[in-house]
Design an enzyme around this catalytic site. Structure first.
Site, short mmCIF file in Angstrom:
data_model
loop_
_atom_site.label_atom_id
_atom_site.label_comp_id
_atom_site.label_asym_id
_atom_site.label_seq_id
_atom_site.Cartn_x
_atom_site.Cartn_y
_atom_site.Cartn_z
N HIS A 261 26.55 0.34 -28.21
CA HIS A 261 26.37 0.52 -26.84
C HIS A 261 26.69 -0.68 -25.96
O HIS A 261 26.41 -1.87 -26.53
CB HIS A 261 24.67 0.71 -26.62
CG HIS A 261 24.51 0.68 -25.32
ND1 HIS A 261 23.23 -0.26 -24.55
CD2 HIS A 261 24.71 1.41 -24.03
CE1 HIS A 261 23.31 0.16 -23.19
NE2 HIS A 261 23.97 1.24 -23.06
N SER A 262 27.50 -0.45 -25.02
CA SER A 262 27.93 -1.69 -24.07
C SER A 262 28.62 -2.76 -24.97
O SER A 262 29.56 -2.49 -25.60
CB SER A 262 26.53 -2.11 -23.40
OG SER A 262 26.92 -3.26 -22.44
N LEU A 263 28.29 -4.06 -24.88
CA LEU A 263 28.87 -5.06 -25.59
C LEU A 263 29.21 -4.66 -27.09
O LEU A 263 30.03 -5.17 -27.79
CB LEU A 263 28.31 -6.24 -25.21
CG LEU A 263 28.85 -7.60 -25.91
CD1 LEU A 263 30.33 -7.85 -25.19
CD2 LEU A 263 27.88 -9.11 -25.76
#
Length: 695
Positions: free
Chosen positions: A350-352
């Protein structure tokens, strides 16, 4: 002791006069029923502490039965360990403790529960201690056997419990008096309800999880310790994701479950934030942080700065080492606990977290045995055709007269590509032919590297290495080859662009992972697409994720319907105006009648030809065309970008729901269903009913 209480109760019962002969049979039956005692059925609970508040949570039915069986065997005097919650927690029966297996978590107290009282604050039932529950059960048994109620018991905390009758049992608060029995119960404040047996407290007891695990998925979080709008940890968010997956399996893979073809998918969280912030960097940051707006600065230090840490070579190495070693550790531990597991492994970020995984995957090396196998196969054929290949190359370069020289030197294709100018000169090749051969070798080598690795070192090549601009770090190797890589709300596309990668070679694929899905919410401010970097010359929409209930959300259907209606109205209006203008500009009046039918036909034809290839005007055609777009080998030739459907309330203000859009994936049924569909598709198992619009 219990048996003495029963014996004395029976003696007193025998001393009582018998019922009169004239007593009705119904009264005798009622009396017998009242004296009938059945042992209480225990259920096991564990204590969950959240923000200093205790909450007793029941184990699933199958876990409670397993714990009761171990308890009944008498082996709880030993240090017996019983796996629960799908093997993610162990219960140490002797210590009455519940311990997390795969991650660090506070140890929870475990209790074998039979009697409960209602709490003061949230009206939730709280179990009594096991020893006091036994006392209550003994008193209850005597009361039922003798039909003698109004029994008073004192709890360990000097509270009074009165058994009025089988349906009414109350718990009174203690009073600060020297005489424990000096005041009547009615003077001791509001009584609390007491219940016997878990079936009387309306507890939500989960059914449990299938024992068979078909696939393992590691989930890596993004920036900060909190992963959703409620500031929950990655462990809690992955628990939600897992629970949604179990409900999706029951709803969409029912046939496969009934035929025992599938069990479930296990999702395990991977935490790297705590390791990064335990390096002492927080202390260094604290020294230089300004004292104003303290909470905001602390939030930035704890979350936003993770992006900058990842772009620092020092801390990037810490992050990638932590993620890789943690996934390898979890994988080995999982195999130890599940020796019969034969399924695949996928990873999700998720995300980074998705960027970290992408960088790790781009730096993986293919298994050595595969390279050796391919080299061995090529060796057997190269000896036969190698020299012929060199002759073909020389023929194409119009240098056939030097074939004998290369054949004399036993020069095959591989040896040719290792030649330097000095070698060719020693072979007696003149300067002109030497330049031709060297140019051919360099161009072919460059092209081969570009095709195989998605990079090109020359300035005129349109592709760049997907690893270009990565922070200089020693990327560790994983102990397994992931089946699929899922990216949720991912900034991979943006980071690649910032690093200088303008295009991704359509022939490029991750070295050890053949599947890649980029899933995002339309309002997610952190998410970026991948497909336009592979096919930059063509504008097309991402794949719309079908709703898990099998249709588009109502407001999206309404929006499409209104768009189509406005297009139709515009086309009809333009057609009518065209007919009027054509009839007005024609000079001879008699010719108007004769040509009117032709004009109308021409106008109708014009209206049919009118629609431009815009998405709004031909949504069905665009969808069909979009799914057939060639987006390269990054996902095995399949589409990569998938967009979720926004909820009706979210469509009112996309800015208001931007943050929620970035944190919505953990409880998104549509996201979970896509993950399950793609995982089980690799095993040849499909949904019960294909969802409309799905690939």
């Amino acid at each position: 002791p219990l048996w003495r209480s029963i014996m004395s109760a029976r003696e007193r019962q025998q001393a009582q006069p018998p019922l009169p002969a004239a007593a009705p049979a119904s009264e005798a039956a009622e009396l017998d029923a009242a004296k009938r005692y059945e042992a209480v059925v225990p259920h096991w609970f564990y204590c969950k502490v959240t923000d200093s508040r205790e909450r007793w949570v029941p184990f699933s039915s199958q876990d409670s039965e397993r714990l009761e069986e171990a308890h009944g065997s008498g082996r709880d005097k030993e240090d017996l360990v019983v796996p629960t919650s799908g093997g993610r927690y162990d219960v140490h029966l002797k210590k009455r403790q519940r311990v997390a297996v795969y991650w660090e978590e506070e140890v929870s107290e475990v209790r074998r529960c039979t009697w409960f009282y209602k709490g003061d604050k949230d009206n939730k039932y709280i179990p009594y201690s096991e020893t006091f529950s036994e006392e209550l059960e003994e008193a209850y048994m005597i009361a039922v056997t003798l039909d003698e109620w109004k029994k008073k018991l004192e709890s360990p905390s000097r509270e009074i419990i009165i058994l009025h009758n089988p349906k009414l049992m109350v718990h009174y608060h203690p009073v600060a008096t020297s005489d424990d029995w000096g005041s009547t119960p009615t003077e001791q404040g509001r009584p609390r309800t007491v219940k016997r047996g878990v079936e009387n407290i309306a507890a939500e007891i989960p059914n449990g999880e299938p024992l068979q695990i078909d696939h393992l998925v590691f989930v890596v979080h993004g920036i900060g310790p909190a992963c959703d709008i409620r500031f929950r940890s990655i462990i809690q968010c992955v628990n939600d994701f897992r629970n949604v997956s179990l409900s999706m399996l029951q709803a969409h893979f029912k046939k496969a479950q009934e035929q025992q073809q599938i069990g479930r998918v296990e999702f395990l969280p991977v935490n790297w934030h705590s390791s990064l912030h335990s390096t002492g960097v927080d202390v260094d940051l604290e020294r230089i942080t300004l004292p104003s707006i303290n909470r905001l600065r602390h939030f930035i230090n704890d979350t936003i700065l993770d992006v900058f840490f990842y772009n620092s070579s020092t801390y990037c190495q810490t992050i990638v080492d932590t993620v890789a070693s943690e996934m390898n550790r979890l994988y080995q531990l999982f195999l130890q606990r599940n020796p019969l597991f034969k399924g695949g492994v996928s990873i999700a970020g998720h995300s980074l977290g998705s960027l970290i995984l992408f960088d790790l995957l781009t730096n993986q090396k293919a298994a050595p045995e595969e390279d050796e196998h391919s080299e061995e196969g090529s060796r057997t054929t190269s000896s036969n055709r190698g020299i012929e290949d060199v002759k073909e190359i020389l023929k194409n370069l119009e240098l056939s007269e030097y074939c004998d020289v290369f054949e004399k030197e036993k020069m095959d294709r591989q040896a040719l590509f290792l030649c330097t100018e000095k070698n060719l000169k020693e072979m007696g090749i003149p300067l002109g032919p030497r330049m031709k051969i060297l140019h051919y070798i360099s161009s072919k080598t460059e092209m081969q590297v570009c095709l195989l690795h998605g990079l090109c070192s020359s300035s005129n090549c349109q592709y760049r290495d997907v690893g270009l601009g990565q922070v200089s770090a020693n990327y560790p190797q994983l102990n397994y080859k992931p089946t699929i890589f899922f990216a949720f709300g991912s900034p991979i596309g943006m980071f690649l662009t910032v690093r200088g990668v303008k295009r991704i070679n359509p022939n490029y694929s991750l070295p050890t992972c053949k599947g890649f899905f980029n899933i995002f919410h339309p309002f997610d401010p952190v998410a970026y697409r991948i497909e336009p970097m592979i096919v930059p010359d063509l504008e097309f929409e991402p794949m719309l994720l079908p709703h898990h209930k099998g249709r588009k959300r109502m407001h999206l259907e309404l929006k499409e319907g209104l768009t189509r209606m406005s297009v139709d109205l515009k086309n009809n209006l333009l057609g009518s105006l065209r007919v009027a203008w054509q009839s007005f500009t024609r000079a001879p009046l008699p010719a108007v009648e004769a040509a009117s039918t032709d004009a109308e036909a021409e106008a109708e034809a014009g209206v049919e030809k009118q629609p431009d290839p815009k998405p709004d005007e031909a949504p069905a055609a665009v969808k069909e065309e979009a799914s057939l777009i060639n987006v390269g080998r990054l996902n095995g030739g399949n589409r990569i970008d998938y967009v979720l459907q926004e909820k009706p309330i979210e469509s009112f203000n996309e800015y208001l729901f931007a943050l929620q859009g970035h944190l919505c994936y953990w409880e998104s049924e549509d996201t979970v269903l896509l993950v399950l569909k793609e995982i089980y598709q690799t095993q040849g198992i499909t949904l019960d009913q294909p969802l409309p619009g799905s690939q």
